[in-house]
Design a protein around this motif. Structure first.
Motif, PDB file in Angstrom:
ATOM      1  N   PHE A 122       0.808  -1.220   0.000  1.00 40.54           N
ATOM      2  CA  PHE A 122       0.000   0.000   0.000  1.00 40.54           C
ATOM      3  C   PHE A 122       0.844   1.274   0.000  1.00 40.54           C
ATOM      4  O   PHE A 122       0.347   2.333  -0.378  1.00 40.54           O
ATOM      5  CB  PHE A 122      -0.921   0.024   1.216  1.00 40.54           C
ATOM      6  N   THR A 123       2.085   1.183   0.431  1.00 35.49           N
ATOM      7  CA  THR A 123       2.915   2.390   0.601  1.00 35.49           C
ATOM      8  C   THR A 123       4.158   2.367  -0.293  1.00 35.49           C
ATOM      9  O   THR A 123       4.258   3.123  -1.248  1.00 35.49           O
ATOM     10  CB  THR A 123       3.326   2.531   2.074  1.00 35.49           C
ATOM     11  N   THR A 124       5.096   1.498   0.013  1.00 37.98           N
ATOM     12  CA  THR A 124       6.382   1.486  -0.680  1.00 37.98           C
ATOM     13  C   THR A 124       6.251   1.163  -2.155  1.00 37.98           C
ATOM     14  O   THR A 124       6.918   1.772  -3.000  1.00 37.98           O
ATOM     15  CB  THR A 124       7.337   0.479  -0.017  1.00 37.98           C
ATOM     16  N   ASN A 153       0.521  13.952  -5.149  1.00 34.93           N
ATOM     17  CA  ASN A 153      -0.439  14.306  -4.102  1.00 34.93           C
ATOM     18  C   ASN A 153      -1.240  13.085  -3.669  1.00 34.93           C
ATOM     19  O   ASN A 153      -1.462  12.857  -2.473  1.00 34.93           O
ATOM     20  CB  ASN A 153      -1.402  15.388  -4.604  1.00 34.93           C
ATOM     21  N   SER A 154      -1.675  12.297  -4.639  1.00 35.78           N
ATOM     22  CA  SER A 154      -2.425  11.082  -4.325  1.00 35.78           C
ATOM     23  C   SER A 154      -1.555  10.100  -3.561  1.00 35.78           C
ATOM     24  O   SER A 154      -2.031   9.428  -2.634  1.00 35.78           O
ATOM     25  CB  SER A 154      -2.932  10.445  -5.618  1.00 35.78           C
ATOM     26  N   LEU A 155      -0.284  10.010  -3.936  1.00 40.09           N
ATOM     27  CA  LEU A 155       0.648   9.127  -3.233  1.00 40.09           C
ATOM     28  C   LEU A 155       0.775   9.522  -1.771  1.00 40.09           C
ATOM     29  O   LEU A 155       0.774   8.666  -0.877  1.00 40.09           O
ATOM     30  CB  LEU A 155       2.010   9.161  -3.923  1.00 40.09           C
ATOM     31  N   GLN A 156       0.891  10.810  -1.510  1.00 40.17           N
ATOM     32  CA  GLN A 156       0.956  11.297  -0.129  1.00 40.17           C
ATOM     33  C   GLN A 156      -0.268  10.859   0.676  1.00 40.17           C
ATOM     34  O   GLN A 156      -0.145  10.325   1.782  1.00 40.17           O
ATOM     35  CB  GLN A 156       1.054  12.826  -0.114  1.00 40.17           C
ATOM     36  N   ILE A 157      -1.440  11.074   0.108  1.00 38.24           N
ATOM     37  CA  ILE A 157      -2.688  10.824   0.838  1.00 38.24           C
ATOM     38  C   ILE A 157      -2.897   9.337   1.081  1.00 38.24           C
ATOM     39  O   ILE A 157      -3.214   8.914   2.198  1.00 38.24           O
ATOM     40  CB  ILE A 157      -3.869  11.429   0.066  1.00 38.24           C
ATOM     41  N   THR A 159      -0.723   6.887   1.110  1.00 39.47           N
ATOM     42  CA  THR A 159       0.294   6.341   2.007  1.00 39.47           C
ATOM     43  C   THR A 159      -0.031   6.651   3.458  1.00 39.47           C
ATOM     44  O   THR A 159       0.004   5.765   4.327  1.00 39.47           O
ATOM     45  CB  THR A 159       1.687   6.888   1.645  1.00 39.47           C
ATOM     46  N   MET A 160      -0.341   7.908   3.740  1.00 42.38           N
ATOM     47  CA  MET A 160      -0.641   8.300   5.107  1.00 42.38           C
ATOM     48  C   MET A 160      -1.926   7.641   5.603  1.00 42.38           C
ATOM     49  O   MET A 160      -2.009   7.208   6.756  1.00 42.38           O
ATOM     50  CB  MET A 160      -0.762   9.828   5.204  1.00 42.38           C
ATOM     51  N   CYS A 161      -2.930   7.517   4.729  1.00 45.49           N
ATOM     52  CA  CYS A 161      -4.187   6.880   5.143  1.00 45.49           C
ATOM     53  C   CYS A 161      -3.964   5.401   5.456  1.00 45.49           C
ATOM     54  O   CYS A 161      -4.568   4.867   6.394  1.00 45.49           O
ATOM     55  CB  CYS A 161      -5.235   7.032   4.039  1.00 45.49           C
ATOM     56  N   SER A 162      -3.105   4.737   4.689  1.00 41.94           N
ATOM     57  CA  SER A 162      -2.824   3.318   4.937  1.00 41.94           C
ATOM     58  C   SER A 162      -2.152   3.122   6.292  1.00 41.94           C
ATOM     59  O   SER A 162      -2.530   2.234   7.067  1.00 41.94           O
ATOM     60  CB  SER A 162      -1.925   2.755   3.830  1.00 41.94           C
ATOM     61  N   ILE A 163      -1.157   3.952   6.574  1.00 50.85           N
ATOM     62  CA  ILE A 163      -0.438   3.832   7.848  1.00 50.85           C
ATOM     63  C   ILE A 163      -1.345   4.188   9.017  1.00 50.85           C
ATOM     64  O   ILE A 163      -1.365   3.488  10.042  1.00 50.85           O
ATOM     65  CB  ILE A 163       0.814   4.734   7.830  1.00 50.85           C
ATOM     66  N   GLY A 195      -8.102   2.094   5.270  1.00 49.75           N
ATOM     67  CA  GLY A 195      -7.423   3.376   5.157  1.00 49.75           C
ATOM     68  C   GLY A 195      -6.927   3.629   3.750  1.00 49.75           C
ATOM     69  O   GLY A 195      -7.059   4.739   3.212  1.00 49.75           O
ATOM     70  N   TYR A 196      -6.356   2.591   3.133  1.00 54.75           N
ATOM     71  CA  TYR A 196      -5.868   2.710   1.758  1.00 54.75           C
ATOM     72  C   TYR A 196      -7.014   3.006   0.797  1.00 54.75           C
ATOM     73  O   TYR A 196      -6.907   3.893  -0.073  1.00 54.75           O
ATOM     74  CB  TYR A 196      -5.160   1.415   1.368  1.00 54.75           C
ATOM     75  N   MET A 197      -8.121   2.285   0.943  1.00 52.63           N
ATOM     76  CA  MET A 197      -9.270   2.511   0.074  1.00 52.63           C
ATOM     77  C   MET A 197      -9.850   3.907   0.277  1.00 52.63           C
ATOM     78  O   MET A 197     -10.249   4.569  -0.691  1.00 52.63           O
ATOM     79  CB  MET A 197     -10.332   1.442   0.333  1.00 52.63           C
ATOM     80  N   ALA A 198      -9.888   4.353   1.522  1.00 53.74           N
ATOM     81  CA  ALA A 198     -10.369   5.708   1.795  1.00 53.74           C
ATOM     82  C   ALA A 198      -9.454   6.741   1.136  1.00 53.74           C
ATOM     83  O   ALA A 198      -9.922   7.725   0.554  1.00 53.74           O
ATOM     84  CB  ALA A 198     -10.439   5.944   3.301  1.00 53.74           C
ATOM     85  N   GLY A 199      -8.146   6.505   1.221  1.00 57.36           N
ATOM     86  CA  GLY A 199      -7.195   7.408   0.581  1.00 57.36           C
ATOM     87  C   GLY A 199      -7.365   7.460  -0.927  1.00 57.36           C
ATOM     88  O   GLY A 199      -7.255   8.532  -1.548  1.00 57.36           O
ATOM     89  N   LEU A 200      -7.650   6.310  -1.544  1.00 56.88           N
ATOM     90  CA  LEU A 200      -7.858   6.260  -2.989  1.00 56.88           C
ATOM     91  C   LEU A 200      -9.045   7.112  -3.416  1.00 56.88           C
ATOM     92  O   LEU A 200      -9.040   7.730  -4.488  1.00 56.88           O
ATOM     93  CB  LEU A 200      -8.088   4.811  -3.441  1.00 56.88           C
ATOM     94  N   ILE A 201     -10.071   7.140  -2.587  1.00 51.56           N
ATOM     95  CA  ILE A 201     -11.267   7.918  -2.912  1.00 51.56           C
ATOM     96  C   ILE A 201     -11.102   9.384  -2.531  1.00 51.56           C
ATOM     97  O   ILE A 201     -11.525  10.287  -3.258  1.00 51.56           O
ATOM     98  CB  ILE A 201     -12.494   7.317  -2.195  1.00 51.56           C
ATOM     99  N   ILE A 202     -10.474   9.625  -1.390  1.00 53.01           N
ATOM    100  CA  ILE A 202     -10.316  11.000  -0.901  1.00 53.01           C
ATOM    101  C   ILE A 202      -9.354  11.801  -1.775  1.00 53.01           C
ATOM    102  O   ILE A 202      -9.578  12.992  -2.021  1.00 53.01           O
ATOM    103  CB  ILE A 202      -9.830  10.989   0.558  1.00 53.01           C
TER     104      ILE A 202
END
Length: 219
Positions: A122-124, A153-157, A159-163, A195-202
């Protein structure tokens, strides 16, 4: 051009989110007794592989961060090997961090490592697909206002949502895996996944809203 790029990002993110949902549904058609909770380790493997393959495929098709330099075959092979090494090191690092936060050291080593693989996926892996094995670029993207494209920008969001999702799944800190609802690593891996799925949508929504705000202020 910007709107077209944003639509590509939205389509790619929605495809990744749908693929995760399918990993929880499709295997049940072929594997007896399969479920996310009852056969959690199997689902972790399937989810990690599917998300990895899809991310690499989308990166090759969409080319969100094209390089202006033409690289030789030897450079491509070297880059690929570095990416594999970085991904494996990420799994080891996440594994060590998870153990330090209270996960069982020996009793559940397989569960811990598979959760580390999921987090790395999900991150690296996203960093490797978008930025390559370039630590300086990683530092730039995750520094304040360091993103230079909507993909970063999407990568930032995401990654942080997954963690954060994995962290909330482990709440409270320090961890207490004796709780019946906090069986290792189900709560953490589900938290990271949601968290990852939420980040993908957000991410696309946040980027679109932020651009509208900047356009409004510039008038």
């Amino acid at each position: 051009m910007r709107e077209a790029e944003l639509r590509r990002l939205l389509a790619a993110n929605l495809l990744c989110a749908v693929s995760i949902v399918l990993t929880a549904l499709v295997p049940a058609l072929f594997l007896d007794g399969f479920s996310v909770l009852d056969t959690h380790l199997t689902w972790l493997c399937i989810c990690s592989v599917c998300v990895s393959v899809l991310n690499v495929t989308l990166c090759l098709i969409l080319k969100p961060n094209p390089s202006s330099k033409r690289s030789s075959l030897s450079n491509k092979i070297s880059r690929f090997l570095k990416c594999c090494i970085y991904f494996f090191m990420s799994c080891i690092l996440f594994h060590a961090i998870i153990v330090l936060y209270g996960a069982p050291l020996i009793e559940s080593v397989t569960e811990t490592f598979l959760f580390a693989v999921l987090l790395s996926t999900f991150t690296t892996l996203q960093c490797l697909c978008l930025l390559g094995p370039n630590i300086q670029a990683w530092i730039r993207v995750f520094s304040r206002n360091g993103a230079m494209s909507i993909w970063e920008n999407s990568l930032q969001i995401t990654t942080m949502c997954s963690i954060l999702g994995g962290w909330f799944g482990a709440f409270p800190i320090p961890l207490d895996w004796d709780r019946p609802w906090q069986v290792w690593p189900i709560s953490c891996s589900l938290g990271a996944t949601f968290g990852y799925m939420a980040g993908l949508i957000i991410a696309p929504l946040w980027i679109h809203w932020n651009r509208k705000q900047l356009t409004y202020k510039s008038r």
